[in-house]
Design a protein around this motif. Structure first.
Motif, PDB file in Angstrom:
ATOM      1  N   CYS A 116      15.548   0.799 -38.387  1.00  8.02           N
ATOM      2  CA  CYS A 116      14.094   0.801 -38.189  1.00  8.02           C
ATOM      3  C   CYS A 116      13.538   2.157 -38.629  1.00  8.02           C
ATOM      4  O   CYS A 116      14.280   3.051 -39.009  1.00  8.02           O
ATOM      5  CB  CYS A 116      13.747   0.518 -36.733  1.00  8.02           C
ATOM      6  SG  CYS A 116      14.368   1.749 -35.574  1.00  8.02           S
ATOM      7  N   SER A 155       9.332   4.134 -35.020  1.00  3.67           N
ATOM      8  CA  SER A 155       9.701   3.111 -34.038  1.00  3.67           C
ATOM      9  C   SER A 155      10.625   3.704 -32.979  1.00  3.67           C
ATOM     10  O   SER A 155      10.438   3.465 -31.784  1.00  3.67           O
ATOM     11  CB  SER A 155      10.393   1.932 -34.728  1.00  3.67           C
ATOM     12  OG  SER A 155       9.493   1.272 -35.584  1.00  3.67           O
ATOM     13  N   ILE A 188      17.831  -4.652 -32.520  1.00  5.46           N
ATOM     14  CA  ILE A 188      17.903  -3.183 -32.474  1.00  5.46           C
ATOM     15  C   ILE A 188      18.489  -2.732 -31.139  1.00  5.46           C
ATOM     16  O   ILE A 188      19.269  -1.778 -31.093  1.00  5.46           O
ATOM     17  CB  ILE A 188      16.527  -2.551 -32.761  1.00  5.46           C
ATOM     18  CG1 ILE A 188      16.153  -2.850 -34.214  1.00  5.46           C
ATOM     19  CG2 ILE A 188      16.546  -1.048 -32.494  1.00  5.46           C
ATOM     20  CD1 ILE A 188      14.824  -2.334 -34.660  1.00  5.46           C
ATOM     21  N   PRO A 201      12.345  -2.090 -28.066  1.00  2.72           N
ATOM     22  CA  PRO A 201      12.920  -2.553 -29.331  1.00  2.72           C
ATOM     23  C   PRO A 201      13.233  -4.053 -29.296  1.00  2.72           C
ATOM     24  O   PRO A 201      13.518  -4.604 -28.237  1.00  2.72           O
ATOM     25  CB  PRO A 201      14.215  -1.754 -29.467  1.00  2.72           C
ATOM     26  CG  PRO A 201      14.325  -0.887 -28.270  1.00  2.72           C
ATOM     27  CD  PRO A 201      13.180  -1.139 -27.367  1.00  2.72           C
TER      28      PRO A 201
END
Length: 105
Positions: free
Chosen positions: A43, A47, A67, A63
């Protein structure tokens, strides 16, 4: 050269156990920045930064599941899926010894 000049992450005291998510503390202890781990997580650095904001911050994000799984594997299980949520949301199973009434408080 002092450590604060080498890495501005170390210019502030470590985040306390709350209201910060465990990922923020995990990265801080290791001197890692969001940009250092973003590629591993798959990502953007922005983020990762949002995942590390304090619980309740308006820009904080949780997330997505894929992730979270990468973070769990990468951290060797030290940062789990439950760590992305405030402890009060993890209920009595995450807090042994507490009754369901205590978990609601």
């Amino acid at each position: 050269m002092d450590i604060a000049r080498q890495n501005p992450v170390h210019s502030a005291p470590p985040p306390g156990p709350l209201p910060w998510p465990k990922l923020a503390y995990f990265l801080w202890v290791r001197g890692l920045r969001p940009i250092d781990v973003a590629e591993v997580f798959g990502c953007a650095a922005g983020s990762v930064w949002r995942y590390c904001l304090p619980f309740g911050h308006q820009s904080r994000r949780i997330p997505p599941a894929d992730i979270i799984e990468r973070i769990c594997v990468w951290s060797g299980g030290e940062v789990t899926a439950a760590d992305h949520y405030p402890p009060r949301m993890n209920g009595p199973l995450a807090n042994p010894g507490h009754t369901s009434e205590e978990a609601r408080v």
